[in-house]
Design a protein around this motif. Structure first.
Motif, PDB file in Angstrom:
ATOM      1  N   LEU A  57      84.221  66.805  35.027  1.00  0.00           N
ATOM      2  CA  LEU A  57      83.216  67.861  34.153  1.00  0.00           C
ATOM      3  C   LEU A  57      81.872  67.086  33.949  1.00  0.00           C
ATOM      4  N   PRO A  58      80.805  68.017  33.920  1.00  0.00           N
ATOM      5  CA  PRO A  58      79.600  67.360  33.881  1.00  0.00           C
ATOM      6  C   PRO A  58      78.973  66.733  32.610  1.00  0.00           C
ATOM      7  N   PHE A  59      79.523  65.570  32.215  1.00  0.00           N
ATOM      8  CA  PHE A  59      79.026  65.018  30.959  1.00  0.00           C
ATOM      9  C   PHE A  59      79.186  63.548  31.401  1.00  0.00           C
ATOM     10  N   ARG A  60      78.119  62.999  30.290  1.00  0.00           N
ATOM     11  CA  ARG A  60      78.109  61.561  30.081  1.00  0.00           C
ATOM     12  C   ARG A  60      78.675  61.206  29.099  1.00  0.00           C
ATOM     13  N   TRP A  74      95.143  61.673  14.256  1.00  0.00           N
ATOM     14  CA  TRP A  74      93.789  61.866  14.452  1.00  0.00           C
ATOM     15  C   TRP A  74      93.241  63.045  14.053  1.00  0.00           C
ATOM     16  N   VAL A  75      92.233  63.239  13.450  1.00  0.00           N
ATOM     17  CA  VAL A  75      91.376  64.637  13.122  1.00  0.00           C
ATOM     18  C   VAL A  75      89.997  64.510  13.426  1.00  0.00           C
ATOM     19  N   SER A  76      89.485  65.710  14.024  1.00  0.00           N
ATOM     20  CA  SER A  76      88.327  65.779  14.984  1.00  0.00           C
ATOM     21  C   SER A  76      87.878  67.253  14.701  1.00  0.00           C
ATOM     22  N   ASN A  77      86.279  67.126  14.488  1.00  0.00           N
ATOM     23  CA  ASN A  77      85.745  68.523  14.499  1.00  0.00           C
ATOM     24  C   ASN A  77      86.104  69.199  15.979  1.00  0.00           C
ATOM     25  N   HIS A  78      85.999  70.537  16.098  1.00  0.00           N
ATOM     26  CA  HIS A  78      86.259  71.249  17.311  1.00  0.00           C
ATOM     27  C   HIS A  78      85.202  72.133  17.676  1.00  0.00           C
ATOM     28  N   VAL A  79      84.622  71.759  18.809  1.00  0.00           N
ATOM     29  CA  VAL A  79      83.643  72.507  19.403  1.00  0.00           C
ATOM     30  C   VAL A  79      83.848  73.072  20.724  1.00  0.00           C
ATOM     31  N   SER A  80      84.865  72.872  21.608  1.00  0.00           N
ATOM     32  CA  SER A  80      85.348  73.291  22.825  1.00  0.00           C
ATOM     33  C   SER A  80      86.444  73.006  23.189  1.00  0.00           C
ATOM     34  N   TRP A  81      87.177  73.840  24.326  1.00  0.00           N
ATOM     35  CA  TRP A  81      88.211  72.986  24.900  1.00  0.00           C
ATOM     36  C   TRP A  81      88.099  71.746  25.753  1.00  0.00           C
ATOM     37  N   THR A  82      86.955  71.333  25.787  1.00  0.00           N
ATOM     38  CA  THR A  82      86.587  70.149  26.589  1.00  0.00           C
ATOM     39  C   THR A  82      86.861  69.093  25.852  1.00  0.00           C
ATOM     40  N   ASP A  83      86.922  69.070  24.358  1.00  0.00           N
ATOM     41  CA  ASP A  83      87.229  68.377  23.146  1.00  0.00           C
ATOM     42  C   ASP A  83      88.461  67.546  23.625  1.00  0.00           C
ATOM     43  N   VAL A 195      83.104  79.527  21.653  1.00  0.00           N
ATOM     44  CA  VAL A 195      83.056  80.152  20.618  1.00  0.00           C
ATOM     45  C   VAL A 195      82.926  81.747  20.702  1.00  0.00           C
ATOM     46  N   GLY A 196      82.941  82.542  19.639  1.00  0.00           N
ATOM     47  CA  GLY A 196      82.911  83.922  19.885  1.00  0.00           C
ATOM     48  C   GLY A 196      83.793  84.724  20.855  1.00  0.00           C
ATOM     49  N   ASP A 197      83.108  85.649  21.744  1.00  0.00           N
ATOM     50  CA  ASP A 197      84.003  86.561  22.624  1.00  0.00           C
ATOM     51  C   ASP A 197      84.037  85.692  24.032  1.00  0.00           C
ATOM     52  N   ASP A 198      83.663  84.458  24.049  1.00  0.00           N
ATOM     53  CA  ASP A 198      83.686  83.821  25.234  1.00  0.00           C
ATOM     54  C   ASP A 198      85.085  83.708  25.836  1.00  0.00           C
ATOM     55  N   ASP A 199      85.102  83.997  27.170  1.00  0.00           N
ATOM     56  CA  ASP A 199      86.545  83.800  27.824  1.00  0.00           C
ATOM     57  C   ASP A 199      86.317  82.342  28.681  1.00  0.00           C
ATOM     58  N   MET A 200      87.672  81.916  29.084  1.00  0.00           N
ATOM     59  CA  MET A 200      87.909  80.448  29.545  1.00  0.00           C
ATOM     60  C   MET A 200      87.125  80.337  30.891  1.00  0.00           C
ATOM     61  N   LEU A 201      87.195  81.451  31.782  1.00  0.00           N
ATOM     62  CA  LEU A 201      86.455  81.174  33.233  1.00  0.00           C
ATOM     63  C   LEU A 201      85.304  81.348  33.124  1.00  0.00           C
ATOM     64  N   SER A 202      84.516  82.493  32.301  1.00  0.00           N
ATOM     65  CA  SER A 202      83.291  82.329  32.247  1.00  0.00           C
ATOM     66  C   SER A 202      82.647  81.068  31.703  1.00  0.00           C
ATOM     67  N   HIS A 203      83.223  80.645  30.666  1.00  0.00           N
ATOM     68  CA  HIS A 203      82.725  79.432  29.993  1.00  0.00           C
ATOM     69  C   HIS A 203      82.599  78.140  31.102  1.00  0.00           C
ATOM     70  N   LEU A 204      83.774  78.136  31.659  1.00  0.00           N
ATOM     71  CA  LEU A 204      84.013  77.151  32.772  1.00  0.00           C
ATOM     72  C   LEU A 204      83.052  76.977  33.875  1.00  0.00           C
ATOM     73  N   LEU A 205      82.728  78.394  34.442  1.00  0.00           N
ATOM     74  CA  LEU A 205      81.601  78.565  35.415  1.00  0.00           C
ATOM     75  C   LEU A 205      80.462  78.116  35.084  1.00  0.00           C
ATOM     76  N   ARG A 206      79.907  78.443  33.750  1.00  0.00           N
ATOM     77  CA  ARG A 206      78.719  78.158  33.052  1.00  0.00           C
ATOM     78  C   ARG A 206      78.520  76.891  32.832  1.00  0.00           C
ATOM     79  N   LEU A 207      79.740  76.135  32.432  1.00  0.00           N
ATOM     80  CA  LEU A 207      79.541  74.736  32.246  1.00  0.00           C
ATOM     81  C   LEU A 207      79.454  73.803  33.665  1.00  0.00           C
ATOM     82  N   LEU A 208      80.126  74.321  34.687  1.00  0.00           N
ATOM     83  CA  LEU A 208      80.067  73.448  35.877  1.00  0.00           C
ATOM     84  C   LEU A 208      78.764  73.723  36.283  1.00  0.00           C
ATOM     85  N   ALA A 209      78.047  74.720  36.203  1.00  0.00           N
ATOM     86  CA  ALA A 209      76.768  75.291  36.919  1.00  0.00           C
ATOM     87  C   ALA A 209      75.644  74.444  36.241  1.00  0.00           C
ATOM     88  N   SER A 210      75.996  73.803  35.178  1.00  0.00           N
ATOM     89  CA  SER A 210      74.676  73.327  34.299  1.00  0.00           C
ATOM     90  C   SER A 210      74.365  71.825  34.764  1.00  0.00           C
TER      91      SER A 210
END
Length: 257
Positions: A57-60, A74-83, A195-210
């Motif tokens: 994944l494209p993260f540092r 463990w308890v965490s805030n939740h932003v994305s499936w990448t958590d 979040v919202g109406d995002d779908d897994m595939l669209s989000h994944l492609l957007r993330l990998l392209a960033s």
């Protein structure tokens, strides 16, 4: 160049997912042969796999704080499936996830094989889930939950659900608060939130392209669950995570899925 980068990242991710499928199949077959619960082995292999997945994944990643030396909730805030891969690579863990994840192609199957517990929002099965969480913790197996109950845009926190923390009290284990934050150029990242109406595939492609984003994970001071009721425990965990993420800024209810 952006398309090439996307294709290369996709190939790497597919290779990692294929490896995860082989590992999951192997553990399933081994469990059938020995007829024994291999959850500790599952957790260790899942950690190894999630570290490989995080690398695709494209993260540092920056981690602050020490890992707990005893089993905790463990308890965490939740932003994305990448958590999940980002936190799961830190130590052998199991997760509590919404039931919809179980239906995701490949990812849902892998989550199930990794020992993820699933809950349906509003289905009235909280008693059964609570029993599962208790058994898990009482056997000395660390578990991570997202007490907001859904993902958010990362700009605020939703109310933590106390009923999800009851298992820590019932099992006599501490709570390990974790704060996760996604940044891009030092500012809150708008790509990572799922979040919202995002779908897994669209989000994944957007993330990998960033471009590469930054992830900060803070392992905060554990909270002793003894002599606390579930709502007080939830408030303490939420306050600790909110302070770590936003300091003394006024809290707000974050946008959620």
């Amino acid at each position: 160049m952006k398309k090439l980068r996307l294709y290369l990242r996709l190939l790497r991710l597919l290779a990692v997912i294929s490896l995860g499928a082989l590992l999951a199949t192997g553990v399933t077959l081994l469990e059938r042969l020995v007829r024994h619960d291999l959850m500790p082995t599952r957790q260790r292999l899942t950690r190894w796999f999630l570290a490989r997945l995080t690398g695709a994944l494209p993260f540092r990643l920056q981690v602050q704080g020490g890992l707990p030396r005893q089993p905790m909730l463990w308890v965490s805030n939740h932003v994305s499936w990448t958590d999940i891969p980002l936190l799961g690579m830190l130590t052998p863990l199991s997760f509590l996830s919404k039931a919809e994840v179980r239906t995701w192609p490949v990812a849902g199957w892998l989550a199930h094989k990794a020992g993820t517990l699933f809950i349906r929002r509003g289905s009235g099965d909280s008693g059964l889930v609570g029993q599962q969480l208790n058994r898990h913790l009482q056997r000395g197996r660390p578990l991570l939950i997202f007490p907001e109950g859904t993902t958010t845009d990362g700009l605020g926190l939703r109310t933590f659900h106390g009923r999800l923390l009851s298992s820590a009290i019932d099992s006599g284990v501490p709570v390990q608060p974790v704060a996760i934050r996604y940044l891009r150029g030092g500012q809150p990242c708008s790509v990572a939130p799922f979040v919202g109406d995002d779908d897994m595939l669209s989000h994944l492609l957007r993330l990998l392209a960033s471009d590469l984003g930054e992830v900060q994970i803070q392992l905060l001071t554990p909270i002793d669950s003894r002599e606390l009721n579930r709502n007080a425990l939830a408030r303490q965990a939420q306050q600790a995570i909110g302070q770590a993420l936003f300091g003394d800024a006024p809290a707000r209810a974050s946008q959620a899925a």
